[in-house]
Write an enzyme that holds these catalytic residues in place. Sequence first.
Site, mmCIF file in Angstrom:
data_model
loop_
_atom_site.group_PDB
_atom_site.id
_atom_site.type_symbol
_atom_site.label_atom_id
_atom_site.label_comp_id
_atom_site.label_asym_id
_atom_site.label_seq_id
_atom_site.Cartn_x
_atom_site.Cartn_y
_atom_site.Cartn_z
ATOM 1 N N HIS A 181 -19.447 5.289 5.825
ATOM 2 C CA HIS A 181 -18.660 6.504 6.109
ATOM 3 C C HIS A 181 -17.898 6.346 7.445
ATOM 4 O O HIS A 181 -18.170 7.071 8.415
ATOM 5 C CB HIS A 181 -19.659 7.678 6.177
ATOM 6 C CG HIS A 181 -19.037 9.038 6.073
ATOM 7 N ND1 HIS A 181 -18.104 9.527 6.975
ATOM 8 C CD2 HIS A 181 -19.220 10.038 5.182
ATOM 9 C CE1 HIS A 181 -17.769 10.750 6.636
ATOM 10 N NE2 HIS A 181 -18.415 11.083 5.563
ATOM 11 N N GLU A 205 -13.544 5.575 3.734
ATOM 12 C CA GLU A 205 -14.933 5.144 3.522
ATOM 13 C C GLU A 205 -15.030 4.207 2.305
ATOM 14 O O GLU A 205 -14.817 4.652 1.176
ATOM 15 C CB GLU A 205 -15.803 6.378 3.317
ATOM 16 C CG GLU A 205 -15.614 7.425 4.408
ATOM 17 C CD GLU A 205 -15.979 8.806 3.959
ATOM 18 O OE1 GLU A 205 -16.865 8.945 3.086
ATOM 19 O OE2 GLU A 205 -15.368 9.773 4.466
#
Length: 292
Positions: free
Chosen positions: A155, A259
Site C-alpha cells: 500500500h 498500490e
Amino acid sequence: CKGINGLDKVVLREPRGSTAEVYLYGAHVTSWKNDHGEELLFVSSKAMFKPPKAIRGGIPVCFPQFGSHGSLEQHGFARNRFWSIDTDPPPFPTNSKSFIDLILKPSEEDVQKWPHSYEFRLRVALGTGGDLMLTSRIRNTNADGKPFTFTFAYHTYFSVSDISEVRVEGLETLDYLDNLQNKERSTEQGDALTFESEVDKTYLGTPTKIAILDHEKKRTFVLRKDGLPDAVVWNPWDKKAKTMADFGDDEYKHMLCVEAAVVGKPITLKPGEEWKGRLELSAVPSSYCSGQ
Ligand code: TA6
C-alpha cells in the site's frame, strides 16, 4: 536501532548514500531516500507509531486481505503485527548489498481469526542505483492439508509536490472497480490519469510497469511488479482527509497511493506451495510537463 516510541527499526544504506528505514512492526518501510537525501515516500505528520494502529504512510503490507470484509481488520493483520528478522532465510538470489529479511508467522490470536499456518518472508532491499525492492514470499504450511486464499497489496504512499500536477501512465483504457461507487466496474479513459477529487480505484490486469509523473519535481516514480496483477490508486482529497485523525487536513495535496496488489483474482495456495510478489520502485528525473 530503536525508532519512534522505541519500536525496532532497521536502516538500510547503499554505498551511494540512498537509504531505507524499515520498522519491524508491520514490516513497514517508512522512509526511502535517494542519494541526494530527498524523501520519496509520504508519511503523515500525524502518523501514529503505536501498535496495533497501522502507520499512516510509507509502505504498509496488506495481508491476508486487501480491503475490509469479514472478521479481519481492514487490510488484514500483517501490517499491525511485530515481525522478526529472519536470520536463516531459504536461499534467495539478490544483487543488492543492502537488504533485510523479515518473517511473520501466525500468532495464537491470529489463528483464531484466520485459521491457517503460513510463513510470510519479506525482503526489503536497496539496489545500487537507490531503487527500493520488496519481495514477499508466502508459503502455506498448513499441517491439515487445507489450502488458503488471500489478497495482498503493497500500500505505497508516494510523496508528490502537488497532486493536481501529477499524472499516472500505464493504467489508461484498463477496467477498474470504483471503490467509491460500490466497486462498480468501469473502463478508464484513454489518457494518463490526472487528479482533481477523491479517487479510490482498483485497476485490474495492469501492466508490469506503471509511471507516476511529478511535474514540479520533474521526477517520475516507476513501479515494476511481478506476481501483482492489479493496482489500487487512492487519494482521500479534502473531505475524507478531514475524517482521518492520523492525516493532516492538507496532506492529500502531497501524496498519492499507487498500490501493487492482487485483488481481482485472489491467490489460493495448497500446503507447501509458495507465492511470490515482487515490487521494484525507482525515482528518475523526468522532463514531463503537465498537460503534455
Ligand atoms: O488504498 C485504498 C484504501 O482501501 C482506501 O479505501 C482507504 O481506506 C485506504 O485504503 C486507507 O486504508 P487504512 O486502513 O490504511 O486507513
